[in-house]
Design a protein around this motif. Structure first.
Motif, PDB file in Angstrom:
ATOM      1  N   ASP A 136       0.824  -1.208   0.000  1.00 32.98           N
ATOM      2  CA  ASP A 136       0.000   0.000   0.000  1.00 32.98           C
ATOM      3  C   ASP A 136       0.862   1.264   0.000  1.00 32.98           C
ATOM      4  O   ASP A 136       0.563   2.233  -0.696  1.00 32.98           O
ATOM      5  N   GLN A 137       1.913   1.255   0.837  1.00 35.72           N
ATOM      6  CA  GLN A 137       2.799   2.414   0.938  1.00 35.72           C
ATOM      7  C   GLN A 137       4.243   1.945   1.087  1.00 35.72           C
ATOM      8  O   GLN A 137       4.497   0.851   1.628  1.00 35.72           O
ATOM      9  N   VAL A 138       5.155   2.774   0.621  1.00 36.40           N
ATOM     10  CA  VAL A 138       6.583   2.496   0.783  1.00 36.40           C
ATOM     11  C   VAL A 138       7.218   3.699   1.481  1.00 36.40           C
ATOM     12  O   VAL A 138       7.088   4.836   1.022  1.00 36.40           O
ATOM     13  N   VAL A 139       7.896   3.438   2.608  1.00 41.51           N
ATOM     14  CA  VAL A 139       8.530   4.506   3.383  1.00 41.51           C
ATOM     15  C   VAL A 139       9.856   4.903   2.728  1.00 41.51           C
ATOM     16  O   VAL A 139      10.641   4.030   2.312  1.00 41.51           O
ATOM     17  N   ALA A 140      10.085   6.200   2.616  1.00 44.49           N
ATOM     18  CA  ALA A 140      11.313   6.704   1.994  1.00 44.49           C
ATOM     19  C   ALA A 140      12.547   6.188   2.732  1.00 44.49           C
ATOM     20  O   ALA A 140      12.562   6.086   3.968  1.00 44.49           O
ATOM     21  N   ASN A 141      13.570   5.822   1.954  1.00 45.51           N
ATOM     22  CA  ASN A 141      14.868   5.365   2.472  1.00 45.51           C
ATOM     23  C   ASN A 141      14.806   4.044   3.238  1.00 45.51           C
ATOM     24  O   ASN A 141      15.737   3.700   3.959  1.00 45.51           O
ATOM     25  N   SER A 142      13.721   3.323   3.092  1.00 44.73           N
ATOM     26  CA  SER A 142      13.597   2.005   3.731  1.00 44.73           C
ATOM     27  C   SER A 142      14.185   0.945   2.805  1.00 44.73           C
ATOM     28  O   SER A 142      14.450   1.207   1.627  1.00 44.73           O
ATOM     29  N   PRO A 143      14.380  -0.294   3.309  1.00 47.15           N
ATOM     30  CA  PRO A 143      14.867  -1.370   2.431  1.00 47.15           C
ATOM     31  C   PRO A 143      13.984  -1.574   1.200  1.00 47.15           C
ATOM     32  O   PRO A 143      14.489  -1.804   0.098  1.00 47.15           O
ATOM     33  N   ALA A 144      12.673  -1.487   1.375  1.00 44.42           N
ATOM     34  CA  ALA A 144      11.758  -1.660   0.249  1.00 44.42           C
ATOM     35  C   ALA A 144      11.922  -0.528  -0.759  1.00 44.42           C
ATOM     36  O   ALA A 144      11.879  -0.750  -1.983  1.00 44.42           O
ATOM     37  N   PHE A 145      12.094   0.687  -0.261  1.00 43.79           N
ATOM     38  CA  PHE A 145      12.291   1.859  -1.133  1.00 43.79           C
ATOM     39  C   PHE A 145      13.569   1.708  -1.954  1.00 43.79           C
ATOM     40  O   PHE A 145      13.583   1.959  -3.162  1.00 43.79           O
ATOM     41  N   GLN A 146      14.649   1.304  -1.287  1.00 40.19           N
ATOM     42  CA  GLN A 146      15.933   1.151  -1.965  1.00 40.19           C
ATOM     43  C   GLN A 146      15.919   0.012  -2.988  1.00 40.19           C
ATOM     44  O   GLN A 146      16.638   0.044  -3.989  1.00 40.19           O
ATOM     45  N   ALA A 147      15.057  -0.993  -2.753  1.00 43.89           N
ATOM     46  CA  ALA A 147      14.950  -2.120  -3.688  1.00 43.89           C
ATOM     47  C   ALA A 147      14.032  -1.804  -4.868  1.00 43.89           C
ATOM     48  O   ALA A 147      13.956  -2.582  -5.827  1.00 43.89           O
ATOM     49  N   GLY A 148      13.326  -0.647  -4.796  1.00 39.67           N
ATOM     50  CA  GLY A 148      12.473  -0.241  -5.911  1.00 39.67           C
ATOM     51  C   GLY A 148      11.049  -0.744  -5.848  1.00 39.67           C
ATOM     52  O   GLY A 148      10.353  -0.764  -6.880  1.00 39.67           O
ATOM     53  N   LEU A 149      10.559  -1.154  -4.671  1.00 43.23           N
ATOM     54  CA  LEU A 149       9.155  -1.571  -4.549  1.00 43.23           C
ATOM     55  C   LEU A 149       8.245  -0.344  -4.688  1.00 43.23           C
ATOM     56  O   LEU A 149       8.596   0.752  -4.284  1.00 43.23           O
ATOM     57  N   LYS A 220       6.273   2.436  14.110  1.00 39.97           N
ATOM     58  CA  LYS A 220       5.702   2.990  12.890  1.00 39.97           C
ATOM     59  C   LYS A 220       6.177   2.275  11.630  1.00 39.97           C
ATOM     60  O   LYS A 220       5.511   2.311  10.601  1.00 39.97           O
ATOM     61  N   GLU A 221       7.359   1.645  11.695  1.00 40.84           N
ATOM     62  CA  GLU A 221       7.916   1.003  10.510  1.00 40.84           C
ATOM     63  C   GLU A 221       8.349  -0.426  10.823  1.00 40.84           C
ATOM     64  O   GLU A 221       8.957  -0.679  11.860  1.00 40.84           O
ATOM     65  N   GLY A 222       8.046  -1.331   9.895  1.00 41.38           N
ATOM     66  CA  GLY A 222       8.467  -2.712  10.058  1.00 41.38           C
ATOM     67  C   GLY A 222       9.836  -2.951   9.444  1.00 41.38           C
ATOM     68  O   GLY A 222      10.552  -2.018   9.085  1.00 41.38           O
ATOM     69  N   ALA A 223      10.185  -4.213   9.283  1.00 41.54           N
ATOM     70  CA  ALA A 223      11.518  -4.581   8.819  1.00 41.54           C
ATOM     71  C   ALA A 223      11.771  -4.146   7.378  1.00 41.54           C
ATOM     72  O   ALA A 223      12.901  -3.816   7.005  1.00 41.54           O
ATOM     73  N   LEU A 224      10.720  -4.117   6.557  1.00 41.41           N
ATOM     74  CA  LEU A 224      10.893  -3.740   5.156  1.00 41.41           C
ATOM     75  C   LEU A 224      10.598  -2.271   4.887  1.00 41.41           C
ATOM     76  O   LEU A 224      11.074  -1.712   3.899  1.00 41.41           O
ATOM     77  N   GLY A 225       9.757  -1.664   5.750  1.00 44.54           N
ATOM     78  CA  GLY A 225       9.366  -0.275   5.515  1.00 44.54           C
ATOM     79  C   GLY A 225       8.216  -0.143   4.537  1.00 44.54           C
ATOM     80  O   GLY A 225       8.186   0.773   3.716  1.00 44.54           O
ATOM     81  N   VAL A 226       7.256  -1.079   4.627  1.00 43.81           N
ATOM     82  CA  VAL A 226       6.089  -1.023   3.746  1.00 43.81           C
ATOM     83  C   VAL A 226       4.809  -1.195   4.569  1.00 43.81           C
ATOM     84  O   VAL A 226       4.821  -1.830   5.629  1.00 43.81           O
ATOM     85  N   ALA A 227       3.733  -0.623   4.049  1.00 44.43           N
ATOM     86  CA  ALA A 227       2.394  -0.919   4.569  1.00 44.43           C
ATOM     87  C   ALA A 227       1.760  -1.896   3.585  1.00 44.43           C
ATOM     88  O   ALA A 227       1.845  -1.690   2.359  1.00 44.43           O
ATOM     89  N   ILE A 228       1.178  -2.970   4.097  1.00 40.67           N
ATOM     90  CA  ILE A 228       0.656  -4.023   3.218  1.00 40.67           C
ATOM     91  C   ILE A 228      -0.801  -4.329   3.540  1.00 40.67           C
ATOM     92  O   ILE A 228      -1.308  -4.000   4.620  1.00 40.67           O
ATOM     93  N   SER A 229      -1.470  -4.952   2.591  1.00 45.43           N
ATOM     94  CA  SER A 229      -2.869  -5.330   2.768  1.00 45.43           C
ATOM     95  C   SER A 229      -3.190  -6.510   1.863  1.00 45.43           C
ATOM     96  O   SER A 229      -2.556  -6.683   0.808  1.00 45.43           O
ATOM     97  N   ASN A 230      -4.156  -7.319   2.279  1.00 45.05           N
ATOM     98  CA  ASN A 230      -4.622  -8.422   1.423  1.00 45.05           C
ATOM     99  C   ASN A 230      -6.036  -8.173   0.909  1.00 45.05           C
ATOM    100  O   ASN A 230      -6.700  -9.069   0.407  1.00 45.05           O
ATOM    101  N   LEU A 231      -6.520  -6.924   1.060  1.00 45.66           N
ATOM    102  CA  LEU A 231      -7.880  -6.594   0.639  1.00 45.66           C
ATOM    103  C   LEU A 231      -7.903  -6.135  -0.811  1.00 45.66           C
ATOM    104  O   LEU A 231      -7.045  -5.376  -1.259  1.00 45.66           O
TER     105      LEU A 231
END
Length: 383
Positions: A136-149, A220-231
């Motif tokens: 749903d969201q990608v936090v700036a400068n997080s691992p997910a952000f740096q990987a290009g998610l 506020k931030e998990g290990a990857l730095g993303v907000a996720i959903s299965n909806l």
């Protein structure tokens, strides 16, 4: 200014639909309907069409259908000198099955309204859980952000293990914190409604992303730095919506009934009313919030309230439809004459109970809004 109007319209629809059920069933069976009223007396306006008075009354919360002979034989005898009408068209003199149909017709109509509303919502799209996990969201400068998610990406797997629920991703990233992991991501052109993906997807491509989940995380931030959903939003075709709507209405009614019994259990055994129980004031607040989210939210509220009204009315509480149904059952066991000795007393107790519950729920609403009981304690009043 819009909320009071919508609140009044919602309640009016619920009452009209319920009482229309009683009205149509009584007319079909042949019971004389003396009055069809919106609101409770005193009467503001009334017009007699045929044998029935259609009235608008001062107290807006509710409505009624007045059936000839609904309060018993003695009352009907006073109400009319016409013995033929008294014997054939009085409610009390119809068969038990006919009276049961008339009493349950209001509940049936509220359930049907609930099904119609849910079906309309289903054709427009409804949130449903899926076996897909979306970013749903990608936090700036997080691992997910740096990987290009990107928001909208579906996380298919982590190190070869399928990801079918948010908890799968959370658990696996915690287990592999500080280590390089390989994510397989599915990126599609997703159709969206209010920024929520639907089941339709186009131009999909599979991507592999390597990243290192963080060991140290915050609230506020998990290990990857993303907000996720299965909806996802699922739209039902017009032919399928009523079927799925009926199934969903039964499910919702079951959960409503379960909640109502828990409330009564807590009242009886703990002498305590749950704080989240809402009366007229609480429903007004919920309506106000629904108005902010738009027409579909108001429609959802209408469907939910209609199912609530159906469930509550069928409960065997005197003065409600379910209570009157219970009296027909008792009549079958002990006979009408024995029942008449206690019927008025039971109805009076039931009415007093309902009034008491309304007052209690209203106080609960006021307490939630203004913390009324805390104020009373602060003033050291003898309660």
């Amino acid at each position: 200014m819009l909320t009071p109007i919508i609140f009044f319209v919602l309640l009016s629809i619920l009452v009209l639909v319920h009482e229309l059920g009683h009205f149509l069933a009584a007319k079909k069976i042949g019971v004389k309907v003396e009055e069809f009223g919106l609101g409770y007396p005193p009467r503001i306006f009334g017009k007699k069409i045929g044998e029935t008075i259609y009235s608008l009354n001062l107290l807006p919360f509710g409505g009624f259908v007045k059936l000839f002979g609904e309060n018993g034989e003695s009352h009907s005898a006073k109400a009319s000198r016409d013995k033929e009408i008294n014997s054939k068209r009085a409610f009390y003199n119809r068969t038990k099955l006919e009276r049961t149909i008339i009493l349950t017709a209001g509940v049936f109509m509220n359930f049907v309204l609930g099904v119609i509303v849910i079906s309309i919502i289903f054709t427009n799209g409804v949130l449903v859980p899926s076996e897909k996990v979306f970013v749903d969201q990608v936090v700036a400068n997080s691992p997910a952000f740096q990987a290009g998610l990107r928001p909208g990406d579906q996380i298919v797997s982590l190190d070869g293990e399928d990801i079918k629920a948010p908890k799968d991703l959370i658990t696996k990233t915690k287990e592999k914190a500080g280590k390089t992991v390989k994510l397989v991501v599915k990126r599609c052109d997703l159709e969206k409604i209010n920024n929520v993906p639907t089941e339709k997807e186009h131009n999909c491509q599979a991507l592999e992303k390597n990243l290192i989940p963080r060991v140290t995380t915050s609230a506020k931030e998990g290990a990857l730095g993303v907000a996720i959903s299965n909806l996802v939003i699922k739209k039902y075709p017009l032919w399928q919506a009523p079927i799925s709507g009926t199934i969903e209405a039964f499910k919702m009614s079951y959960f409503i009934a379960e909640g109502v019994f828990k409330i009564f259990g807590q009242l009886i055994f703990k002498a305590n009313l749950p704080s989240d129980v809402a009366g007229p004031i609480g429903i007004y607040q919920i309506t106000n919030e629904a108005v902010k989210f738009g027409p579909m939210a108001v429609l959802q509220l209408l469907g939910l309230l209609s199912l609530n009204l159906a469930v509550v009315n069928i409960l065997p509480i005197p003065a409600l439809d379910g209570g009157r149904l219970a009296m027909i059952f008792v009549e079958a066991l002990v006979g009408r004459k024995k029942l008449q000795r206690y019927e008025n007393l039971v109805s009076s107790i039931g009415f007093a109970t309902i009034v008491g519950l309304i007052i209690l729920v209203t106080l609960n609403d006021l307490n939630r809004i203004f913390k009324l009981f805390e104020l009373i304690k602060n003033f050291n009043l003898p309660f």
